[in-house]
Design a protein around this motif. Structure first.
Motif, mmCIF file in Angstrom:
data_model
loop_
_atom_site.group_PDB
_atom_site.id
_atom_site.type_symbol
_atom_site.label_atom_id
_atom_site.label_comp_id
_atom_site.label_asym_id
_atom_site.label_seq_id
_atom_site.Cartn_x
_atom_site.Cartn_y
_atom_site.Cartn_z
ATOM 1 N N ARG A 159 1.186 -1.309 -0.124
ATOM 2 C CA ARG A 159 -0.406 -0.091 -0.318
ATOM 3 C C ARG A 159 0.526 1.320 0.249
ATOM 4 O O ARG A 159 0.791 2.031 -0.986
ATOM 5 C CB ARG A 159 -1.269 -0.103 1.340
ATOM 6 C CG ARG A 159 -1.885 1.393 1.018
ATOM 7 C CD ARG A 159 -2.745 0.953 1.883
ATOM 8 N NE ARG A 159 -3.208 0.819 3.803
ATOM 9 C CZ ARG A 159 -3.084 -0.543 4.609
ATOM 10 N NH1 ARG A 159 -3.221 -1.726 3.365
ATOM 11 N NH2 ARG A 159 -2.411 -0.063 5.675
ATOM 12 N N TYR A 160 1.900 1.235 0.739
ATOM 13 C CA TYR A 160 3.331 2.244 0.965
ATOM 14 C C TYR A 160 3.626 2.732 -0.539
ATOM 15 O O TYR A 160 4.121 3.750 -0.400
ATOM 16 C CB TYR A 160 3.402 2.145 2.115
ATOM 17 C CG TYR A 160 2.981 2.968 2.993
ATOM 18 C CD1 TYR A 160 3.176 3.774 3.636
ATOM 19 C CD2 TYR A 160 2.421 1.675 4.407
ATOM 20 C CE1 TYR A 160 2.480 4.619 5.072
ATOM 21 C CE2 TYR A 160 2.356 2.292 5.396
ATOM 22 C CZ TYR A 160 1.963 3.311 5.390
ATOM 23 O OH TYR A 160 1.758 3.836 6.701
ATOM 24 N N TYR A 161 4.195 1.386 -0.715
ATOM 25 C CA TYR A 161 4.981 1.998 -2.189
ATOM 26 C C TYR A 161 4.126 2.060 -3.224
ATOM 27 O O TYR A 161 4.740 2.993 -3.797
ATOM 28 C CB TYR A 161 5.528 0.178 -2.379
ATOM 29 C CG TYR A 161 6.424 -0.201 -3.704
ATOM 30 C CD1 TYR A 161 7.755 1.323 -3.718
ATOM 31 C CD2 TYR A 161 6.185 -0.760 -4.580
ATOM 32 C CE1 TYR A 161 7.812 0.812 -4.950
ATOM 33 C CE2 TYR A 161 6.428 -1.396 -5.508
ATOM 34 C CZ TYR A 161 7.650 0.008 -5.940
ATOM 35 O OH TYR A 161 8.319 -0.472 -6.928
ATOM 36 N N THR A 162 2.515 1.673 -3.667
ATOM 37 C CA THR A 162 1.541 2.089 -4.751
ATOM 38 C C THR A 162 1.347 3.263 -4.276
ATOM 39 O O THR A 162 1.516 4.008 -5.350
ATOM 40 C CB THR A 162 0.921 0.846 -5.136
ATOM 41 O OG1 THR A 162 -0.019 0.815 -3.801
ATOM 42 C CG2 THR A 162 1.698 -0.403 -5.547
ATOM 43 N N ASP A 163 1.426 3.799 -3.136
ATOM 44 C CA ASP A 163 0.850 5.002 -2.819
ATOM 45 C C ASP A 163 1.666 6.087 -3.582
ATOM 46 O O ASP A 163 1.995 7.098 -3.722
ATOM 47 C CB ASP A 163 0.414 5.224 -0.961
ATOM 48 C CG ASP A 163 -0.710 4.657 -1.501
ATOM 49 O OD1 ASP A 163 -1.292 3.982 -2.505
ATOM 50 O OD2 ASP A 163 -1.363 4.539 -0.285
ATOM 51 N N LYS A 164 2.610 5.459 -3.107
ATOM 52 C CA LYS A 164 4.094 7.094 -3.463
ATOM 53 C C LYS A 164 4.023 6.836 -4.763
ATOM 54 O O LYS A 164 4.433 7.373 -5.910
ATOM 55 C CB LYS A 164 5.491 6.219 -2.104
ATOM 56 C CG LYS A 164 6.662 6.977 -2.722
ATOM 57 C CD LYS A 164 7.021 8.237 -2.956
ATOM 58 C CE LYS A 164 8.044 8.819 -2.469
ATOM 59 N NZ LYS A 164 8.250 9.627 -2.411
ATOM 60 N N LEU A 165 4.290 5.519 -5.631
ATOM 61 C CA LEU A 165 4.405 5.787 -7.120
ATOM 62 C C LEU A 165 2.921 6.517 -7.389
ATOM 63 O O LEU A 165 3.211 7.293 -8.551
ATOM 64 C CB LEU A 165 4.997 4.242 -7.457
ATOM 65 C CG LEU A 165 5.876 3.275 -7.559
ATOM 66 C CD1 LEU A 165 5.801 1.856 -7.859
ATOM 67 C CD2 LEU A 165 6.719 4.375 -7.737
ATOM 68 N N ARG A 166 2.193 6.309 -7.255
ATOM 69 C CA ARG A 166 1.084 6.713 -7.914
ATOM 70 C C ARG A 166 0.743 8.765 -7.042
ATOM 71 O O ARG A 166 -0.177 9.274 -8.460
ATOM 72 C CB ARG A 166 -0.494 6.451 -7.570
ATOM 73 C CG ARG A 166 -0.640 5.002 -7.953
ATOM 74 C CD ARG A 166 -1.551 3.743 -7.142
ATOM 75 N NE ARG A 166 -1.943 2.729 -8.271
ATOM 76 C CZ ARG A 166 -2.773 2.267 -7.380
ATOM 77 N NH1 ARG A 166 -2.612 1.984 -6.126
ATOM 78 N NH2 ARG A 166 -2.918 0.829 -8.097
ATOM 79 N N SER A 167 1.519 9.119 -6.213
ATOM 80 C CA SER A 167 1.439 10.174 -6.180
ATOM 81 C C SER A 167 1.986 11.288 -7.312
ATOM 82 O O SER A 167 1.630 12.454 -7.436
ATOM 83 C CB SER A 167 2.235 10.990 -4.726
ATOM 84 O OG SER A 167 3.379 9.969 -4.847
ATOM 85 N N LYS A 168 3.132 10.722 -7.966
ATOM 86 C CA LYS A 168 4.157 11.491 -8.545
ATOM 87 C C LYS A 168 4.185 13.243 -8.502
ATOM 88 O O LYS A 168 3.621 13.234 -9.003
ATOM 89 C CB LYS A 168 3.135 11.097 -9.991
ATOM 90 C CG LYS A 168 2.664 10.071 -10.924
ATOM 91 C CD LYS A 168 1.542 10.176 -11.892
ATOM 92 C CE LYS A 168 2.349 10.903 -12.591
ATOM 93 N NZ LYS A 168 1.711 11.018 -14.477
ATOM 94 N N PRO A 169 5.005 12.641 -7.253
ATOM 95 C CA PRO A 169 5.659 14.126 -6.074
ATOM 96 C C PRO A 169 6.024 15.059 -8.200
ATOM 97 O O PRO A 169 6.610 14.546 -8.815
ATOM 98 C CB PRO A 169 6.301 13.510 -5.926
ATOM 99 C CG PRO A 169 6.462 12.704 -5.720
ATOM 100 C CD PRO A 169 6.117 11.778 -6.877
ATOM 101 N N GLU A 170 5.442 16.358 -8.026
ATOM 102 C CA GLU A 170 6.314 17.107 -9.016
ATOM 103 C C GLU A 170 7.791 17.273 -8.921
ATOM 104 O O GLU A 170 8.653 17.340 -9.962
ATOM 105 C CB GLU A 170 5.426 18.590 -8.502
ATOM 106 C CG GLU A 170 5.795 20.251 -9.670
ATOM 107 C CD GLU A 170 4.943 19.169 -10.405
ATOM 108 O OE1 GLU A 170 5.858 20.014 -12.154
ATOM 109 O OE2 GLU A 170 4.536 18.370 -10.664
#
Length: 313
Positions: free
Chosen positions: A184-195
């Motif tokens: 959950r943490y890993y996929t959320d991090k990837l999906r967040s797409k930080p600017e």
């Protein structure tokens, strides 16, 4: 009126010169391919400049011998004839070259074209669908590795793990919940797409970035779950999964799905005909500008107006 013999003499001369120039460009491209020359676009620029110069010189000589004012249609026809003769010369050379001098040349050209296509593809941005698929497949790899560990009783008998069945079940439960939390943490991090990480979402950069995020997430998990018997096993699952992420690289997947767009020629005649046709089309395109230049560069014929003396006479 210009005699047909003079017409063909002029156009055969400059058409053959144009063809020889195109052959020279093809030879330079062959050497550039063999030495991995990175500035091959300079050869394309040289081809454009040389093509226009040859058309200009051919039409110029034709105009000099033409007794009347050269119309745009005749100038453009001259460019087409010159380009057609040059394309025929190039066709004959290509047939000879890939039959005698470089028998594996077409395969080499295809390999280079694939490499260039992949390099250009690497600059494309990861789509939302590709990102969702990657997260799904990465989670599937984690689950596959987790199930392999949980179903192998021998891993629980190593140092630091108890062999009691109830303890093993407890560790299995911790592994399942730990991997679920990790996913959950890993996929959320990837999906967040930080600017700040925008460039990392290009196809060529994404997999190394995703692997780095996976290890950073693992370090955070280990820090928060230090002392648990399941933590070393979760660490082993994630590290082995990290090595397998190359198999779901979005760049490789899109490349395999779209590489059929890169043209491939298995027969010399097929390649030579397509190449000659392309250069003929180039000639027609460049010929528009050359013909317009020669048409507008000569003043129109003025109407004859009799003088006053002539009227008196």
């Amino acid at each position: 009126m210009l005699k047909d013999k003079s017409f063909w003499k002029i156009h055969l001369k400059w058409g053959v010169i144009l063809g020889i120039m195109l052959v020279g460009i093809e030879l330079l491209k062959m050497f550039a391919r063999k030495v991995d020359y990175q500035a091959a676009q300079m050869l394309d620029l040289a081809m454009i400049v040389g093509f226009i110069l040859m058309l200009h010189q051919g039409v110029k000589e034709f105009k000099d011998y033409y007794p009347e004012r050269l119309s745009f249609a005749k100038a453009f026809l001259s460019c087409i004839v010159l380009s057609a003769i040059g394309a025929v010369v190039l066709f004959g050379y290509d047939m000879l070259h890939y039959s005698v001098f470089e028998k594996d040349g077409l395969q080499q050209k295809y390999t280079v074209a694939l490499e260039k296509y992949k390099q250009n593809l690497a600059k494309d941005t990861l789509t939302a669908t590709e990102l969702a698929d990657y997260c799904k497949e990465a989670s599937a790899l984690l689950n596959e590795r987790k199930d392999s560990v949980c179903n192998d009783s021998s891993v629980f008998k190593t140092e630091g793990c108890l062999s009691d069945e109830s303890e093993q079940n407890l560790i299995r439960s911790e592994i399942n919940s730990g991997i679920e939390l990790f996913q959950r943490y890993y996929t959320d991090k990837l999906r967040s797409k930080p600017e700040t990480e925008k460039e990392q979402y290009q196809l060529g950069n994404f997999t190394p970035y995703a692997k780095k995020v996976l290890i950073e997430t693992l370090e955070s998990y280990i820090e928060q779950n230090d002392g648990k018997s399941s933590t070393p096993l979760v660490q082993d699952i994630v590290q082995k999964t990290n090595a397998e992420l190359v198999s779901i690289d979005p760049l490789e997947k899109r490349f395999e799905e779209t590489k059929s767009r890169v043209p491939r020629y298995d027969r010399n005649g097929q390649y030579a005909a397509v190449s000659a046709m392309m250069y003929l089309l180039y000639g027609m395109f460049f010929g528009l500008f050359v013909a317009m230049f020669h048409y507008t560069s000569k003043k129109p014929i003025e109407e004859f107006v009799p003088s006053e003396n002539e009227d008196a006479e």
